[in-house]
Design a protein around this motif. Structure first.
Motif, mmCIF file in Angstrom:
data_model
loop_
_atom_site.group_PDB
_atom_site.id
_atom_site.type_symbol
_atom_site.label_atom_id
_atom_site.label_comp_id
_atom_site.label_asym_id
_atom_site.label_seq_id
_atom_site.Cartn_x
_atom_site.Cartn_y
_atom_site.Cartn_z
ATOM 1 N N VAL A 375 6.851 17.441 3.337
ATOM 2 C CA VAL A 375 5.775 17.015 2.450
ATOM 3 C C VAL A 375 6.237 15.747 1.736
ATOM 4 C CG1 VAL A 375 4.297 17.620 0.500
ATOM 5 C CG2 VAL A 375 5.102 19.414 2.045
ATOM 6 N N TYR A 376 5.334 14.770 1.631
ATOM 7 C CA TYR A 376 5.626 13.559 0.867
ATOM 8 C C TYR A 376 5.296 13.797 -0.595
ATOM 9 C CZ TYR A 376 5.831 11.129 5.361
ATOM 10 O OH TYR A 376 6.166 10.723 6.623
ATOM 11 N N VAL A 377 6.183 13.351 -1.472
ATOM 12 C CA VAL A 377 5.956 13.400 -2.916
ATOM 13 C C VAL A 377 5.998 11.960 -3.411
ATOM 14 C CG1 VAL A 377 6.777 14.216 -5.151
ATOM 15 C CG2 VAL A 377 6.934 15.700 -3.127
ATOM 16 N N GLN A 378 4.935 11.546 -4.059
ATOM 17 C CA GLN A 378 4.758 10.140 -4.419
ATOM 18 C C GLN A 378 4.414 10.023 -5.896
ATOM 19 O OE1 GLN A 378 1.348 7.695 -2.664
ATOM 20 N NE2 GLN A 378 3.087 7.054 -1.389
ATOM 21 N N GLU A 379 4.958 8.985 -6.530
ATOM 22 C CA GLU A 379 4.675 8.767 -7.945
ATOM 23 C C GLU A 379 3.190 8.481 -8.166
ATOM 24 O OE1 GLU A 379 6.565 5.256 -9.461
ATOM 25 O OE2 GLU A 379 5.926 3.991 -7.781
ATOM 26 N N GLU A 380 2.726 8.795 -9.372
ATOM 27 C CA GLU A 380 1.345 8.505 -9.731
ATOM 28 C C GLU A 380 1.143 6.997 -9.852
ATOM 29 O OE1 GLU A 380 -1.698 10.317 -12.948
ATOM 30 O OE2 GLU A 380 -0.060 9.155 -13.811
ATOM 31 N N ILE A 381 -0.016 6.537 -9.378
ATOM 32 C CA ILE A 381 -0.350 5.122 -9.434
ATOM 33 C C ILE A 381 -1.531 4.933 -10.384
ATOM 34 C CG2 ILE A 381 -1.145 3.129 -8.128
ATOM 35 C CD1 ILE A 381 1.717 4.075 -7.549
ATOM 36 N N PRO A 382 -1.306 4.322 -11.549
ATOM 37 C CA PRO A 382 -2.457 4.020 -12.418
ATOM 38 C C PRO A 382 -3.345 2.995 -11.712
ATOM 39 C CG PRO A 382 -0.491 2.900 -13.203
ATOM 40 C CD PRO A 382 -0.036 3.815 -12.096
ATOM 41 N N ASN A 383 -4.646 3.244 -11.711
ATOM 42 C CA ASN A 383 -5.515 2.313 -10.985
ATOM 43 C C ASN A 383 -6.939 2.370 -11.514
ATOM 44 O OD1 ASN A 383 -7.345 3.994 -8.846
ATOM 45 N ND2 ASN A 383 -5.376 5.031 -9.177
ATOM 46 N N ASN A 384 -7.612 1.258 -11.350
ATOM 47 C CA ASN A 384 -9.042 1.187 -11.653
ATOM 48 C C ASN A 384 -9.885 1.594 -10.461
ATOM 49 O OD1 ASN A 384 -7.685 -1.453 -13.140
ATOM 50 N ND2 ASN A 384 -9.045 -0.275 -14.474
ATOM 51 N N CYS A 385 -9.419 1.219 -9.258
ATOM 52 C CA CYS A 385 -10.136 1.571 -8.039
ATOM 53 C C CYS A 385 -9.264 1.224 -6.847
ATOM 54 C CB CYS A 385 -11.483 0.846 -7.941
ATOM 55 S SG CYS A 385 -11.359 -0.940 -7.708
ATOM 56 N N GLU A 386 -9.767 1.528 -5.687
ATOM 57 C CA GLU A 386 -9.091 1.219 -4.430
ATOM 58 C C GLU A 386 -9.915 0.175 -3.680
ATOM 59 O OE1 GLU A 386 -7.028 3.952 -0.971
ATOM 60 O OE2 GLU A 386 -9.074 4.443 -1.582
ATOM 61 N N ILE A 387 -9.246 -0.818 -3.126
ATOM 62 C CA ILE A 387 -9.920 -1.818 -2.295
ATOM 63 C C ILE A 387 -9.511 -1.584 -0.850
ATOM 64 C CG2 ILE A 387 -10.221 -4.271 -1.794
ATOM 65 C CD1 ILE A 387 -9.686 -4.909 -4.671
ATOM 66 N N ARG A 388 -10.501 -1.327 -0.026
ATOM 67 C CA ARG A 388 -10.251 -1.100 1.399
ATOM 68 C C ARG A 388 -10.569 -2.396 2.151
ATOM 69 N NH1 ARG A 388 -11.935 5.118 2.817
ATOM 70 N NH2 ARG A 388 -11.160 6.055 0.886
ATOM 71 N N ALA A 441 -5.859 -9.811 -8.368
ATOM 72 C CA ALA A 441 -5.632 -8.725 -7.404
ATOM 73 C C ALA A 441 -5.939 -9.177 -5.984
ATOM 74 C CB ALA A 441 -6.495 -7.515 -7.776
ATOM 75 N N GLU A 442 -7.034 -9.892 -5.810
ATOM 76 C CA GLU A 442 -7.424 -10.355 -4.481
ATOM 77 C C GLU A 442 -6.400 -11.317 -3.898
ATOM 78 O OE1 GLU A 442 -12.280 -10.024 -5.131
ATOM 79 O OE2 GLU A 442 -11.209 -11.897 -5.577
ATOM 80 N N GLU A 443 -5.852 -12.183 -4.740
ATOM 81 C CA GLU A 443 -4.840 -13.133 -4.261
ATOM 82 C C GLU A 443 -3.571 -12.391 -3.829
ATOM 83 O OE1 GLU A 443 -4.393 -15.803 -7.518
ATOM 84 O OE2 GLU A 443 -6.232 -16.948 -7.052
ATOM 85 N N LYS A 444 -3.196 -11.376 -4.569
ATOM 86 C CA LYS A 444 -2.008 -10.607 -4.215
ATOM 87 C C LYS A 444 -2.243 -9.770 -2.961
ATOM 88 C CE LYS A 444 -0.199 -10.515 -8.920
ATOM 89 N NZ LYS A 444 0.012 -9.733 -10.165
ATOM 90 N N ILE A 445 -3.448 -9.259 -2.807
ATOM 91 C CA ILE A 445 -3.784 -8.493 -1.605
ATOM 92 C C ILE A 445 -3.734 -9.397 -0.373
ATOM 93 C CG2 ILE A 445 -5.720 -7.390 -0.408
ATOM 94 C CD1 ILE A 445 -6.424 -6.051 -3.087
ATOM 95 N N ALA A 446 -4.199 -10.629 -0.502
ATOM 96 C CA ALA A 446 -4.170 -11.565 0.625
ATOM 97 C C ALA A 446 -2.741 -11.800 1.102
ATOM 98 C CB ALA A 446 -4.834 -12.883 0.234
ATOM 99 N N VAL A 447 -1.807 -11.905 0.160
ATOM 100 C CA VAL A 447 -0.394 -12.081 0.530
ATOM 101 C C VAL A 447 0.134 -10.818 1.206
ATOM 102 C CG1 VAL A 447 1.937 -12.433 -0.386
ATOM 103 C CG2 VAL A 447 0.015 -13.760 -1.300
ATOM 104 N N LEU A 448 -0.217 -9.654 0.639
ATOM 105 C CA LEU A 448 0.247 -8.387 1.213
ATOM 106 C C LEU A 448 -0.282 -8.173 2.623
ATOM 107 C CD1 LEU A 448 0.077 -5.925 -1.819
ATOM 108 C CD2 LEU A 448 2.083 -6.393 -0.388
ATOM 109 N N GLN A 449 -1.514 -8.562 2.873
ATOM 110 C CA GLN A 449 -2.081 -8.401 4.221
ATOM 111 C C GLN A 449 -1.204 -9.087 5.263
ATOM 112 O OE1 GLN A 449 -5.956 -10.120 4.029
ATOM 113 N NE2 GLN A 449 -6.710 -8.655 2.530
ATOM 114 N N GLU A 450 -0.873 -10.345 5.018
ATOM 115 C CA GLU A 450 -0.053 -11.086 5.970
ATOM 116 C C GLU A 450 1.337 -10.478 6.101
ATOM 117 O OE1 GLU A 450 -1.010 -13.477 8.024
ATOM 118 O OE2 GLU A 450 -3.029 -13.112 7.248
ATOM 119 N N ARG A 451 1.853 -9.990 4.995
ATOM 120 C CA ARG A 451 3.193 -9.380 5.009
ATOM 121 C C ARG A 451 3.192 -8.120 5.874
ATOM 122 N NH1 ARG A 451 4.879 -9.548 -0.784
ATOM 123 N NH2 ARG A 451 5.196 -11.748 -0.298
ATOM 124 N N TRP A 452 2.146 -7.303 5.710
ATOM 125 C CA TRP A 452 2.065 -6.079 6.506
ATOM 126 C C TRP A 452 1.832 -6.381 7.988
ATOM 127 C CZ3 TRP A 452 4.075 -1.762 5.352
ATOM 128 C CH2 TRP A 452 4.099 -1.290 4.041
#
Length: 545
Positions: A375-388, A441-452
């Protein structure tokens, strides 16, 4: 130039076919399509099988889309042809001597009605024309064939809704893909389908034998099943099979030279579905993965509370290593416990403190039939919403916003899923109009997309034609903290995104015919997949029987 040459050949052939009449008794070949024989409308479609056992014994194997021999039953005049009036089509008696359906029922060939099919002229050719025929693409499809149908889950509900395309294991989804294949390629492909009703069917698939059946220039294996860490014990769990059985079957086909084109090559798919990337990369700050540890099943079964204490201490140590500090202790640590190889937002439970975590670990692993090893145990993530973020050929095509709005106090499960389609509404309802924060957030997500996408090439050199990345965002003024929540395989829920299915299926088809191997510098081909068939009747929906 090759594609243009193919286009001219097909166009010339179409003009020849449309100008040709047929006489009663003419020996022909007809392009038979499984979906036009009642599939998806409550009826059971029949398909040609190569032997009695192929249609009677599990798993059932047949040719669901292909050219089949037939005999014209009435004189046909092309001048009378009306694509919208089936009575003006060519009436053909199908000559193949064995037909079955996914339930193992043989077609009664003594009734002439059962072997009489009407075809548009573009799907009929002279028998001699097909003698040296080699299809452009051969598909090997593994799909559900059990006694209970796979539900579409097309409407919004507890699973978030899949939209009118349905789940990626249901008939509706599969049929839509092959409509795109037909619209783009015309009757220049074949489909061999294997219908399984249990995990034990999958080891029976023999790679060299299947490979020998496929005559196409290109070969593609498509697996429309969900691998899970459960044994086959629930009659209602349609479309689910044991993860080891499916992955081993995929690898067996790959070893025989049949590449997996849906969902992904077996090694990359296993990485996605298992969620193994979360523990491997949670300390790599550039990937923004929440701190995650994995708890072995034996530890939980031996002493759930002790296992929870160990997991909590591991999370705290990982937080200290990653952030340089931690604000929690085992008694107030908050997070989620979840299983790999689990689907539709199931098996994710929230917890607070080690006592509750122990209960969550135990309840996850002691579900009937569960064979998960950890089983994976993961820390809680404070968030306003999720962007798919939906990516096609490595480029983002759609952003959707979602969140679960309730957590069950007793079980810790998430419910009351809501999605928002447009950015303006998200800003107003969930982000208090924080434009600067969302832009960050959108700018950081754009960087993460390319990284992934770059990271994926470590597991498989081809960037997936389709994938979805989910990111949690937490805004604090103009600053946004972004976490990677999920890497989701091709075929993930599109949440009703109307253009999504067409874009997805075209990208998958493009990979099947190997026209473009996206290398991170070139985008998708201009205009999408070339339409090899100019004939407009190929995109017309043929009436069902």
């Amino acid at each position: 130039l090759k594609l243009q040459f193919l286009y001219l050949i097909v166009l010339s052939t179409h003009a020849h076919i449309m100008g040709k009449g047929w006489k009663k008794g003419d020996q022909v070949e007809c392009f038979y399509r499984f979906e036009h024989d009642g599939s998806g409308d409550g009826g059971e479609s029949y398909f040609p099988v190569l032997s009695p056992d192929a249609g009677l014994v599990n798993p059932r194997l047949g040719v669901t889309d292909s050219w089949q021999k037939g005999e014209v039953m009435n004189d046909w005049d092309p001048a009378r042809y009306n694509p919208k009036d089936r009575n003006t089509w060519i009436t053909v008696h199908m000559c193949h001597d064995r037909w079955a359906n996914r339930k193992g029922i043989s077609l009664d060939l003594s009734d002439p009605h059962n072997t009489t099919v009407q075809f548009p002229p573009c799907d009929v050719r002279n028998l001699k024309e097909g003698m040296a025929y080699r299809p452009r693409i051969s598909f090997f499809v593994v799909r559900w064939g059990g006694p209970y149908p796979v539900p579409d889950h097309a409407e919004d509900g507890e699973f978030g809704g899949w939209g009118d395309i349905g789940t990626n294991i249901c008939d509706r989804y599969i049929n839509r893909f092959f409509r795109v294949v037909y619209d783009k390629v015309g009757p220049d492909y074949e489909v061999y389908s294997c219908f399984v009703s249990q995990s034990a069917d999958l080891p029976k698939l023999y790679g060299p034998g299947i490979s020998g059946l496929l005559k196409g220039k290109y070969k593609a294996a498509m697996y429309y099943l969900w691998p899970v860490a459960w044994v086959d014990c629930n009659e209602g769990a349609t479309g689910y099979v044991e993860k080891g059985a499916l992955l081993n079957a995929m690898q067996a086909m790959e070893c025989s030279g049949i590449p997996t084109r849906h969902p992904h090559p077996s090694n990359l798919y296993s990485m996605f579905a298992s969620k193994g990337w979360t523990t491997q990369l949670c300390l790599a700050k550039d990937f923004c993965v929440p701190v995650t540890t994995k708890v072995n099943r034996a530890l939980v079964l031996q002493d759930p509370t002790k296992a929870a204490v160990g997991a909590a201490n591991a999370v705290l140590a990982l937080q200290q290593a990653k952030y340089g500090t931690t604000h929690f202790n085992p008694s107030n640590l908050r997070g989620v416990a979840k299983l790999g190889f689990s689907w539709e937002a199931q098996d994710v439970y929230a917890f607070t403190g080690v006592q509750e975590l122990g209960k969550r670990l135990e309840s996850l692993l002691e579900q009937q039939g569960c064979i998960a090893d950890s089983v994976y145990v993961q820390e809680e993530i404070p968030n306003n919403c999720e962007i798919r973020v939906y990516l096609i050929n490595g480029k983002p095509q759609k952003y959707l916003y979602s969140r679960f709005q309730e957590v069950n106090a007793d079980k810790g499960s998430f419910s009351n899923f809501r999605r928002i389609d447009d950015r303006a509404t998200v800003l107003k309802e969930w982000l208090e109009g924080n434009e600067a924060g969302l832009k960050d957030a959108e700018e950081k997500i754009a960087v993460l997309q390319e990284r992934w996408l770059t990271w994926m090439r470590a597991e498989n050199p081809e960037i997936p034609p389709v994938c979805r990345m989910d990111f949690f965002i937490h805004l604090n003024g103009a600053h946004a903290t972004v976490y990677t929540g999920e890497l989701t395989e091709q075929g993930a829920s599109m949440l009703g995104w109307k253009e999504g299915p067409q874009l997805t299926f075209e990208a998958v088809l493009n990979e099947c015919v190997e026209q473009t191997l996206y290398d991170g510098t070139n985008g998708p081909p201009a205009g999408g997949i070339p339409n090899f068939i100019a004939n407009p009747t190929h995109s017309e929906k043929r009436p069902r029987k």
